[in-house]
Design a protein around this motif. Structure first.
Motif, PDB file in Angstrom:
ATOM      1  N   TYR B  14       0.851  -1.200   0.000  1.00  0.00           N
ATOM      2  CA  TYR B  14       0.000   0.000   0.000  1.00  0.00           C
ATOM      3  C   TYR B  14       0.884   1.246   0.000  1.00  0.00           C
ATOM      4  CZ  TYR B  14      -3.500  -3.328   1.800  1.00  0.00           C
ATOM      5  OH  TYR B  14      -4.324  -4.410   1.999  1.00  0.00           O
ATOM      6  N   LEU B  15       1.909   1.195   0.824  1.00  0.00           N
ATOM      7  CA  LEU B  15       2.794   2.359   0.958  1.00  0.00           C
ATOM      8  C   LEU B  15       3.435   2.696  -0.377  1.00  0.00           C
ATOM      9  CD1 LEU B  15       4.228   4.491   2.593  1.00  0.00           C
ATOM     10  CD2 LEU B  15       5.837   2.755   3.398  1.00  0.00           C
ATOM     11  N   ARG B  16       3.923   1.677  -1.060  1.00  0.00           N
ATOM     12  CA  ARG B  16       4.539   1.873  -2.372  1.00  0.00           C
ATOM     13  C   ARG B  16       3.550   2.551  -3.319  1.00  0.00           C
ATOM     14  NH1 ARG B  16       5.780  -3.506  -5.633  1.00  0.00           N
ATOM     15  NH2 ARG B  16       3.527  -3.439  -5.835  1.00  0.00           N
ATOM     16  N   CYS B  17       2.309   2.084  -3.263  1.00  0.00           N
ATOM     17  CA  CYS B  17       1.274   2.640  -4.131  1.00  0.00           C
ATOM     18  C   CYS B  17       0.954   4.081  -3.758  1.00  0.00           C
ATOM     19  CB  CYS B  17       0.032   1.760  -4.024  1.00  0.00           C
ATOM     20  SG  CYS B  17      -1.348   2.369  -4.976  1.00  0.00           S
ATOM     21  N   LEU B  18       0.857   4.348  -2.468  1.00  0.00           N
ATOM     22  CA  LEU B  18       0.531   5.704  -2.001  1.00  0.00           C
ATOM     23  C   LEU B  18       1.610   6.700  -2.418  1.00  0.00           C
ATOM     24  CD1 LEU B  18      -0.750   4.748   1.554  1.00  0.00           C
ATOM     25  CD2 LEU B  18      -2.126   5.728  -0.294  1.00  0.00           C
ATOM     26  N   LYS B  27      -4.731  13.225  -4.233  1.00  0.00           N
ATOM     27  CA  LYS B  27      -4.812  13.583  -2.801  1.00  0.00           C
ATOM     28  C   LYS B  27      -5.621  12.585  -1.982  1.00  0.00           C
ATOM     29  CE  LYS B  27      -3.013  17.967  -2.810  1.00  0.00           C
ATOM     30  NZ  LYS B  27      -1.636  17.562  -3.217  1.00  0.00           N
ATOM     31  N   ILE B  28      -6.625  11.996  -2.603  1.00  0.00           N
ATOM     32  CA  ILE B  28      -7.549  11.143  -1.865  1.00  0.00           C
ATOM     33  C   ILE B  28      -7.759   9.834  -2.613  1.00  0.00           C
ATOM     34  CG2 ILE B  28      -9.990  10.901  -1.208  1.00  0.00           C
ATOM     35  CD1 ILE B  28      -9.963  13.867  -0.535  1.00  0.00           C
ATOM     36  N   ILE B  29      -7.843   8.738  -1.866  1.00  0.00           N
ATOM     37  CA  ILE B  29      -8.101   7.445  -2.507  1.00  0.00           C
ATOM     38  C   ILE B  29      -9.026   6.608  -1.637  1.00  0.00           C
ATOM     39  CG2 ILE B  29      -6.059   6.306  -1.533  1.00  0.00           C
ATOM     40  CD1 ILE B  29      -5.893   4.933  -4.419  1.00  0.00           C
ATOM     41  N   SER B  30      -9.891   5.854  -2.273  1.00  0.00           N
ATOM     42  CA  SER B  30     -10.802   4.978  -1.534  1.00  0.00           C
ATOM     43  C   SER B  30     -10.156   3.610  -1.367  1.00  0.00           C
ATOM     44  CB  SER B  30     -12.106   4.822  -2.301  1.00  0.00           C
ATOM     45  OG  SER B  30     -11.871   4.122  -3.501  1.00  0.00           O
ATOM     46  N   SER B  31     -10.685   2.832  -0.426  1.00  0.00           N
ATOM     47  CA  SER B  31     -10.138   1.487  -0.223  1.00  0.00           C
ATOM     48  C   SER B  31     -10.303   0.657  -1.502  1.00  0.00           C
ATOM     49  CB  SER B  31     -10.821   0.800   0.949  1.00  0.00           C
ATOM     50  OG  SER B  31     -12.211   0.675   0.725  1.00  0.00           O
ATOM     51  N   LYS B  66      -1.350  11.603   4.220  1.00  0.00           N
ATOM     52  CA  LYS B  66      -1.512  11.283   5.637  1.00  0.00           C
ATOM     53  C   LYS B  66      -1.384   9.780   5.860  1.00  0.00           C
ATOM     54  CE  LYS B  66      -5.053  11.953   8.950  1.00  0.00           C
ATOM     55  NZ  LYS B  66      -6.489  12.306   9.101  1.00  0.00           N
ATOM     56  N   LEU B  67      -2.051   9.006   5.013  1.00  0.00           N
ATOM     57  CA  LEU B  67      -2.014   7.560   5.174  1.00  0.00           C
ATOM     58  C   LEU B  67      -0.602   7.023   4.963  1.00  0.00           C
ATOM     59  CD1 LEU B  67      -3.553   4.990   5.758  1.00  0.00           C
ATOM     60  CD2 LEU B  67      -4.095   4.807   3.329  1.00  0.00           C
ATOM     61  N   ALA B  68       0.076   7.573   3.959  1.00  0.00           N
ATOM     62  CA  ALA B  68       1.455   7.139   3.695  1.00  0.00           C
ATOM     63  C   ALA B  68       2.312   7.344   4.937  1.00  0.00           C
ATOM     64  CB  ALA B  68       2.037   7.911   2.518  1.00  0.00           C
ATOM     65  N   LYS B  69       2.154   8.499   5.565  1.00  0.00           N
ATOM     66  CA  LYS B  69       2.955   8.784   6.767  1.00  0.00           C
ATOM     67  C   LYS B  69       2.630   7.794   7.875  1.00  0.00           C
ATOM     68  CE  LYS B  69       4.339  13.561   6.418  1.00  0.00           C
ATOM     69  NZ  LYS B  69       3.471  14.702   6.068  1.00  0.00           N
ATOM     70  N   LYS B  70       1.350   7.493   8.043  1.00  0.00           N
ATOM     71  CA  LYS B  70       0.945   6.552   9.092  1.00  0.00           C
ATOM     72  C   LYS B  70       1.559   5.177   8.861  1.00  0.00           C
ATOM     73  CE  LYS B  70      -2.124   8.987  11.534  1.00  0.00           C
ATOM     74  NZ  LYS B  70      -1.991   9.236  12.981  1.00  0.00           N
TER      75      LYS B  70
END
Lengths: 211, 211
Positions: B14-18, B27-31, B66-70
């Motif tokens: 996921y991180l690689r993708c983000l 900026k925004i992505i859904s599951s 934000k998600l990438a950072k988390k």
DNA sequence: TCCTGTGAAGCAATTCACAGCT
DNA sequence: AGCTGTGAATTGCTTCACAGGA
């Protein structure tokens, strides 16, 4: 019967181990010993093998050479497979030189690049071709598997060439998921080296066991 | 709660993708979209993330940055990790030059080899040292992770040096299972390139789906 | 309405435990 | 006695289905 993917991965690991045992002149091995050498459990070894037949000798164990041949047959129907590498950078060149492929019957028969200085040169026995020739050389040399080692930014410009090349499998080292819309979809295996680093640091921080 | 290992692997994906989405200014992505880009299901994405917190915005999705950072925080507590490579052959050199590590905060700070002609030279910023200096340079340069890229036959002679080097994690490219008997066991991740070939040819022969 | 977060259900993989062969 | 092969039990992962917030 549906065979778990994890079983296939482990079979390849058993095979690697059996090869090594053979080199060491060890003739017989028990599921217990094979398990310790491959970081799994004896039951798992036996169960994995049982999906494909009964290869052991009760009270004795498995004959190393015989079992290796059986697993080899399960994983690769044919003896020899032809492989090409797209992207003759440092990783691509390293793969071309990597002995482990040839030992296992995977022959690197061509590389591809777009750099005119590289085109026409050789790495080992394999020539570096213009990437534009990919579809025809795949056809000509009967290439089954393609290893993708181009830089990330080069991938979009390559999609079309990849889609019109009739390889059956792709080993993708580019850190992007590869989605091809070919009719006869090629099997794609992603290998992400940075991902492994992340996993390691997670394991380290959480003081987990070996994996 | 026990977190599945598969979840950790997917988080890295996921991180690689983000990261990639961020580069593309998304900026925004859904599951659901994150799932298609990483070859999994939306529920799986949400479940994986839910082990660690609530990062999404209901009705909207996830903020990419934000998600990438988390996720980055989950996988690697510290920002920077020091890495060394043992075996400055073609694979080792390729890894040293591989940009993906540095981009992710894993810095290759040293290589090791036993070839006197290589010792003292540099690959990028990293010097090649005599492998005998491994334990002390690991200590000196605060190296956390060791990538092992020596030829198979060199491994036995290296075990002692590895055991006395206090690295926390090992990325093992040698096609043998690595068993170290150190007290504070290092996490070991095996990467077997030939294994990937076997898996591919199995998938091809059985006309399976992408993995 | 759209999409997340999550208990509960369902399914798949692993481990147990032992029958049976040598 | 020793070790494989395998149904049965168990564990653990994934998918379902929906409550609840924007």
């Amino acid at each position: 019967m549906e065979i778990p993917f994890a079983t296939i991965e482990r079979l390849a690991t058993y095979l690697r181990c059996l090869r090594h045992l053979k080199d060491e002149k060890i003739k017989i091995i028990s599921s217990a010993d094979l398990a310790t050498n491959t970081k799994t459990s004896p039951e798992q070894v036996r169960k994995d093998l049982s999906y494909f037949g009964r290869f052991g000798k009760v009270g004795t164990g498995y004959y190393v050479g015989k079992l290796a041949k059986k697993i080899e047959k399960i994983l690769k129907k044919r003896k020899k497979w032809n492989v090409c590498i797209v992207g003759a950078g440092s990783l691509g060149s390293a793969l071309a030189r990597y002995g482990g492929f040839k030992d296992s019957g995977y022959n690197v028969v061509a590389l591809f690049d777009n750099n005119p200085e590289k085109i026409g040169t050789k790495i080992g026995d394999a020539e570096i071709y213009d990437v534009k020739l990919l579809p025809e050389i795949v056809h000509e040399k009967k290439i089954d598997i393609l290893a993708l080692t181009v830089p990330k930014h080069a991938l979009p410009g390559l999609k079309e060439l990849l889609e019109s090349s009739k390889v059956k499998g792709i080993l993708n080292f580019v850190p992007l998921s590869l989605h091809l819309k070919t009719r006869r979809k090629a099997a794609v295996l992603d290998v992400d080296l940075a991902q492994k680093m992340y996993i390691l640091s997670y394991l380290i921080s959480n003081k987990e066991e070996q994996v």
